[in-house]
Design a protein around this motif. Structure first.
Motif, PDB file in Angstrom:
ATOM      1  N   GLU A  98       0.924  -1.198   0.107  1.00  0.00           N
ATOM      2  CA  GLU A  98      -0.105   0.074   0.061  1.00  0.00           C
ATOM      3  C   GLU A  98       0.879   1.117  -0.018  1.00  0.00           C
ATOM      4  OE1 GLU A  98      -3.744   1.620   2.318  1.00  0.00           O
ATOM      5  OE2 GLU A  98      -2.846   0.332   3.382  1.00  0.00           O
ATOM      6  N   ALA A  99       2.186   1.249   0.688  1.00  0.00           N
ATOM      7  CA  ALA A  99       2.996   2.341   0.727  1.00  0.00           C
ATOM      8  C   ALA A  99       3.472   2.581  -0.610  1.00  0.00           C
ATOM      9  CB  ALA A  99       3.969   2.181   1.467  1.00  0.00           C
ATOM     10  N   ALA A 100       3.938   1.572  -1.478  1.00  0.00           N
ATOM     11  CA  ALA A 100       4.295   1.903  -2.851  1.00  0.00           C
ATOM     12  C   ALA A 100       3.001   2.457  -3.856  1.00  0.00           C
ATOM     13  CB  ALA A 100       4.572   0.301  -3.339  1.00  0.00           C
ATOM     14  N   ALA A 101       2.073   2.022  -3.456  1.00  0.00           N
ATOM     15  CA  ALA A 101       0.855   2.634  -4.207  1.00  0.00           C
ATOM     16  C   ALA A 101       0.715   4.164  -3.858  1.00  0.00           C
ATOM     17  CB  ALA A 101      -0.450   1.755  -3.752  1.00  0.00           C
ATOM     18  N   ARG A 102       0.682   4.398  -2.707  1.00  0.00           N
ATOM     19  CA  ARG A 102       0.801   5.887  -2.150  1.00  0.00           C
ATOM     20  C   ARG A 102       1.782   6.674  -2.930  1.00  0.00           C
ATOM     21  NH1 ARG A 102       0.647   5.709   4.099  1.00  0.00           N
ATOM     22  NH2 ARG A 102       0.674   7.902   3.999  1.00  0.00           N
ATOM     23  N   ALA A 103       3.124   6.038  -2.928  1.00  0.00           N
ATOM     24  CA  ALA A 103       4.258   6.666  -3.467  1.00  0.00           C
ATOM     25  C   ALA A 103       3.869   6.844  -4.878  1.00  0.00           C
ATOM     26  CB  ALA A 103       5.470   5.967  -3.291  1.00  0.00           C
ATOM     27  N   ILE A 104       3.434   6.007  -5.593  1.00  0.00           N
ATOM     28  CA  ILE A 104       3.171   6.196  -7.144  1.00  0.00           C
ATOM     29  C   ILE A 104       2.056   7.019  -7.475  1.00  0.00           C
ATOM     30  CG2 ILE A 104       1.984   4.983  -8.959  1.00  0.00           C
ATOM     31  CD1 ILE A 104       3.462   2.343  -8.234  1.00  0.00           C
ATOM     32  N   ARG A 105       1.047   7.195  -6.328  1.00  0.00           N
ATOM     33  CA  ARG A 105       0.138   8.568  -6.455  1.00  0.00           C
ATOM     34  C   ARG A 105       0.626   9.510  -6.271  1.00  0.00           C
ATOM     35  NH1 ARG A 105      -4.383   5.431  -4.160  1.00  0.00           N
ATOM     36  NH2 ARG A 105      -6.196   5.471  -5.607  1.00  0.00           N
ATOM     37  N   GLY A 106       1.970   9.861  -5.595  1.00  0.00           N
ATOM     38  CA  GLY A 106       2.558  11.064  -5.225  1.00  0.00           C
ATOM     39  C   GLY A 106       3.845  11.405  -6.529  1.00  0.00           C
ATOM     40  N   GLY A 107       3.647  10.657  -7.433  1.00  0.00           N
ATOM     41  CA  GLY A 107       4.602  10.961  -8.624  1.00  0.00           C
ATOM     42  C   GLY A 107       5.429   9.882  -8.966  1.00  0.00           C
ATOM     43  N   ALA A 108       5.543   8.839  -8.412  1.00  0.00           N
ATOM     44  CA  ALA A 108       6.836   7.894  -8.697  1.00  0.00           C
ATOM     45  C   ALA A 108       6.154   7.048 -10.153  1.00  0.00           C
ATOM     46  CB  ALA A 108       6.930   6.826  -7.498  1.00  0.00           C
ATOM     47  N   SER A 109       7.190   6.553 -10.599  1.00  0.00           N
ATOM     48  CA  SER A 109       6.778   6.052 -12.160  1.00  0.00           C
ATOM     49  C   SER A 109       6.885   4.526 -11.935  1.00  0.00           C
ATOM     50  CB  SER A 109       8.075   6.477 -13.099  1.00  0.00           C
ATOM     51  OG  SER A 109       7.703   8.072 -13.619  1.00  0.00           O
ATOM     52  N   GLY A 110       6.838   3.956 -10.835  1.00  0.00           N
ATOM     53  CA  GLY A 110       6.837   2.550 -10.764  1.00  0.00           C
ATOM     54  C   GLY A 110       7.452   1.855  -9.474  1.00  0.00           C
ATOM     55  N   PHE A 111       7.499   0.639  -9.376  1.00  0.00           N
ATOM     56  CA  PHE A 111       8.384   0.178  -8.285  1.00  0.00           C
ATOM     57  C   PHE A 111       8.923  -1.229  -8.705  1.00  0.00           C
ATOM     58  CE2 PHE A 111       4.129  -1.929  -8.257  1.00  0.00           C
ATOM     59  CZ  PHE A 111       4.320  -3.314  -8.085  1.00  0.00           C
ATOM     60  N   VAL A 112      10.035  -1.318  -7.831  1.00  0.00           N
ATOM     61  CA  VAL A 112      11.024  -2.622  -8.081  1.00  0.00           C
ATOM     62  C   VAL A 112      11.095  -3.037  -6.687  1.00  0.00           C
ATOM     63  CG1 VAL A 112      13.281  -3.272  -8.739  1.00  0.00           C
ATOM     64  CG2 VAL A 112      12.122  -1.479  -9.862  1.00  0.00           C
ATOM     65  N   LEU A 113      11.232  -4.594  -6.751  1.00  0.00           N
ATOM     66  CA  LEU A 113      11.331  -5.302  -5.489  1.00  0.00           C
ATOM     67  C   LEU A 113      12.608  -5.309  -5.034  1.00  0.00           C
ATOM     68  CD1 LEU A 113       9.242  -8.421  -6.018  1.00  0.00           C
ATOM     69  CD2 LEU A 113       8.455  -6.453  -4.506  1.00  0.00           C
ATOM     70  N   LYS A 114      13.191  -5.028  -3.733  1.00  0.00           N
ATOM     71  CA  LYS A 114      14.345  -5.109  -3.237  1.00  0.00           C
ATOM     72  C   LYS A 114      15.162  -6.256  -3.557  1.00  0.00           C
ATOM     73  CE  LYS A 114      15.478  -2.276   0.174  1.00  0.00           C
ATOM     74  NZ  LYS A 114      15.355  -1.412   1.310  1.00  0.00           N
ATOM     75  N   ILE A 125      16.006   1.084 -14.637  1.00  0.00           N
ATOM     76  CA  ILE A 125      16.643   2.236 -14.592  1.00  0.00           C
ATOM     77  C   ILE A 125      16.700   2.923 -15.916  1.00  0.00           C
ATOM     78  CG2 ILE A 125      18.700   3.651 -14.019  1.00  0.00           C
ATOM     79  CD1 ILE A 125      19.125   1.872 -11.758  1.00  0.00           C
ATOM     80  N   ARG A 126      17.155   2.140 -16.552  1.00  0.00           N
ATOM     81  CA  ARG A 126      17.282   2.756 -17.937  1.00  0.00           C
ATOM     82  C   ARG A 126      15.858   2.813 -18.669  1.00  0.00           C
ATOM     83  NH1 ARG A 126      21.619  -1.610 -18.220  1.00  0.00           N
ATOM     84  NH2 ARG A 126      23.612  -0.422 -17.987  1.00  0.00           N
ATOM     85  N   THR A 127      14.946   1.762 -18.520  1.00  0.00           N
ATOM     86  CA  THR A 127      13.621   2.094 -19.123  1.00  0.00           C
ATOM     87  C   THR A 127      12.809   3.251 -18.610  1.00  0.00           C
ATOM     88  OG1 THR A 127      13.455  -0.573 -19.329  1.00  0.00           O
ATOM     89  CG2 THR A 127      11.325   0.777 -19.638  1.00  0.00           C
ATOM     90  N   VAL A 128      12.942   3.301 -17.343  1.00  0.00           N
ATOM     91  CA  VAL A 128      12.248   4.391 -16.752  1.00  0.00           C
ATOM     92  C   VAL A 128      12.824   5.892 -17.169  1.00  0.00           C
ATOM     93  CG1 VAL A 128      13.308   4.684 -14.413  1.00  0.00           C
ATOM     94  CG2 VAL A 128      10.778   5.098 -14.719  1.00  0.00           C
ATOM     95  N   HIS A 129      14.068   6.098 -17.360  1.00  0.00           N
ATOM     96  CA  HIS A 129      14.492   7.036 -18.009  1.00  0.00           C
ATOM     97  C   HIS A 129      14.349   7.400 -19.404  1.00  0.00           C
ATOM     98  CE1 HIS A 129      18.269   9.063 -19.874  1.00  0.00           C
ATOM     99  NE2 HIS A 129      18.091  10.145 -18.649  1.00  0.00           N
ATOM    100  N   ALA A 130      14.166   6.475 -19.895  1.00  0.00           N
ATOM    101  CA  ALA A 130      13.858   6.635 -21.279  1.00  0.00           C
ATOM    102  C   ALA A 130      12.175   7.185 -21.606  1.00  0.00           C
ATOM    103  CB  ALA A 130      13.922   5.268 -22.145  1.00  0.00           C
ATOM    104  N   GLY A 131      11.562   7.242 -20.556  1.00  0.00           N
ATOM    105  CA  GLY A 131      10.177   7.704 -20.675  1.00  0.00           C
ATOM    106  C   GLY A 131       9.176   6.527 -20.428  1.00  0.00           C
ATOM    107  N   SER A 132       9.535   5.428 -20.608  1.00  0.00           N
ATOM    108  CA  SER A 132       8.595   4.401 -20.583  1.00  0.00           C
ATOM    109  C   SER A 132       8.531   3.652 -19.221  1.00  0.00           C
ATOM    110  CB  SER A 132       9.183   3.250 -21.528  1.00  0.00           C
ATOM    111  OG  SER A 132       8.050   2.017 -21.540  1.00  0.00           O
ATOM    112  N   ALA A 133       7.251   3.800 -18.624  1.00  0.00           N
ATOM    113  CA  ALA A 133       6.932   2.983 -17.341  1.00  0.00           C
ATOM    114  C   ALA A 133       6.530   1.619 -17.644  1.00  0.00           C
ATOM    115  CB  ALA A 133       6.263   3.839 -16.633  1.00  0.00           C
ATOM    116  N   VAL A 134       6.423   1.025 -18.501  1.00  0.00           N
ATOM    117  CA  VAL A 134       5.664  -0.101 -19.002  1.00  0.00           C
ATOM    118  C   VAL A 134       6.185  -1.275 -18.014  1.00  0.00           C
ATOM    119  CG1 VAL A 134       5.255  -1.913 -20.895  1.00  0.00           C
ATOM    120  CG2 VAL A 134       5.214   0.615 -21.389  1.00  0.00           C
ATOM    121  N   ILE A 135       7.204  -1.196 -17.589  1.00  0.00           N
ATOM    122  CA  ILE A 135       7.792  -2.010 -16.749  1.00  0.00           C
ATOM    123  C   ILE A 135       6.933  -2.707 -15.777  1.00  0.00           C
ATOM    124  CG2 ILE A 135      10.361  -1.914 -17.307  1.00  0.00           C
ATOM    125  CD1 ILE A 135      10.392  -0.236 -14.715  1.00  0.00           C
TER     126      ILE A 135
END
Length: 240
Positions: A98-114, A125-135
């Motif tokens: 749920e915290a990840a969902a709230r961070a995404i609402r706050g402007g994050a472009s996705g999440f990655v498991l640690k 990193i490379r994909t999200v930098h390229a402007g694609s959050a499809v991951i």
């Protein structure tokens, strides 16, 4: 590769050992550069303002200021100053967080498991930098389905009315987590045409990427769930 061409990464995490591992991973790549490290959200906000990173790897649970508040603050600060906010990837230990969902609402472009494989983190990193959050589009939809059922739906915003009927169809499919190739196959379009439509939709709605499109759809009840449910009932032969 020159320094100007490298992707500058800011790491925000309170675990020194984890930071050391990510630092080694990032600095081993010729196209990546470590912009800085922070041990809590407040330090992360300050470093983001000082270093203007391209991508921020943001832990969720930290002392002083957590990753949710830090994400929101970084995005708001950059927007107020007329800068393009960095892409923020949330680091979490849970698939359905749920915290990840709230961070995404706050402007994050996705999440990655640690505990993701190093190659996956680098690709993210490379994909999200390229402007694609499809991951994370499909995962984000699952995340919001899990946590948004009890939240009130916001009214349909005026700018949604600026979309053409075709753009609305593609918006719903993208909000369901379909890739460009899947949308192209469903709508009998070329992938290039789908990509153009997606860009226009993002521009008209003032959204940065597809993950924010998923969030937008859930917040305003525009996921097409009713149509999907009706279609399923028809295919099952039900008149209910």
């Amino acid at each position: 590769m020159s320094a100007a061409e490298r992707i500058r990464v800011l790491l925000v995490d309170d675990q020194a050992l984890f930071r050391a591992g990510v630092r080694m991973l990032v600095t081993s790549q010729p196209d990546l550069e470590l912009a800085g490290e922070a041990a809590n959200g407040a330090e992360g906000v300050q470093l983001a303002a000082e270093t203007s990173p391209d991508v921020v790897l943001m832990d969720i649970r930290m002392p002083v200021m957590d990753g949710i508040a830090a994400t929101t603050q970084i995005v708001e600060n950059a927007t107020k100053e007329g800068r393009t906010p960095p892409r923020i990837l949330v680091l979490t230990t849970f698939d359905l967080d749920e915290a990840a969902a709230r961070a995404i609402r706050g402007g994050a472009s996705g999440f990655v498991l640690k505990d993701a494989e190093p190659e996956f983190l680098l690709a993210a990193i490379r994909t999200v930098h390229a402007g694609s959050a499809v991951i994370a589009a499909g995962a984000t939809r699952e995340l919001f389905q899990y946590f948004s059922s009890s939240e009130p739906v916001k009214p349909q915003p005026p700018e949604f009315g600026n979309l053409t009927s075709r753009e609305r169809e593609i918006f719903v499919l993208a909000a369901r987590g379909l890739s460009n190739s899947e949308i192209a196959s469903t709508e009998f379009l070329s992938e290039a045409t789908v990509k153009t439509h997606i860009s226009r939709i993002l521009s008209k709605l003032g959204l940065r990427d597809r993950v924010q499109m998923v969030v937008y759809a859930f917040e305003h009840g525009l996921t097409g769930a009713d149509e999907e449910s009706s279609s399923r009932r028809r295919s099952d032969g039900s008149n209910a």
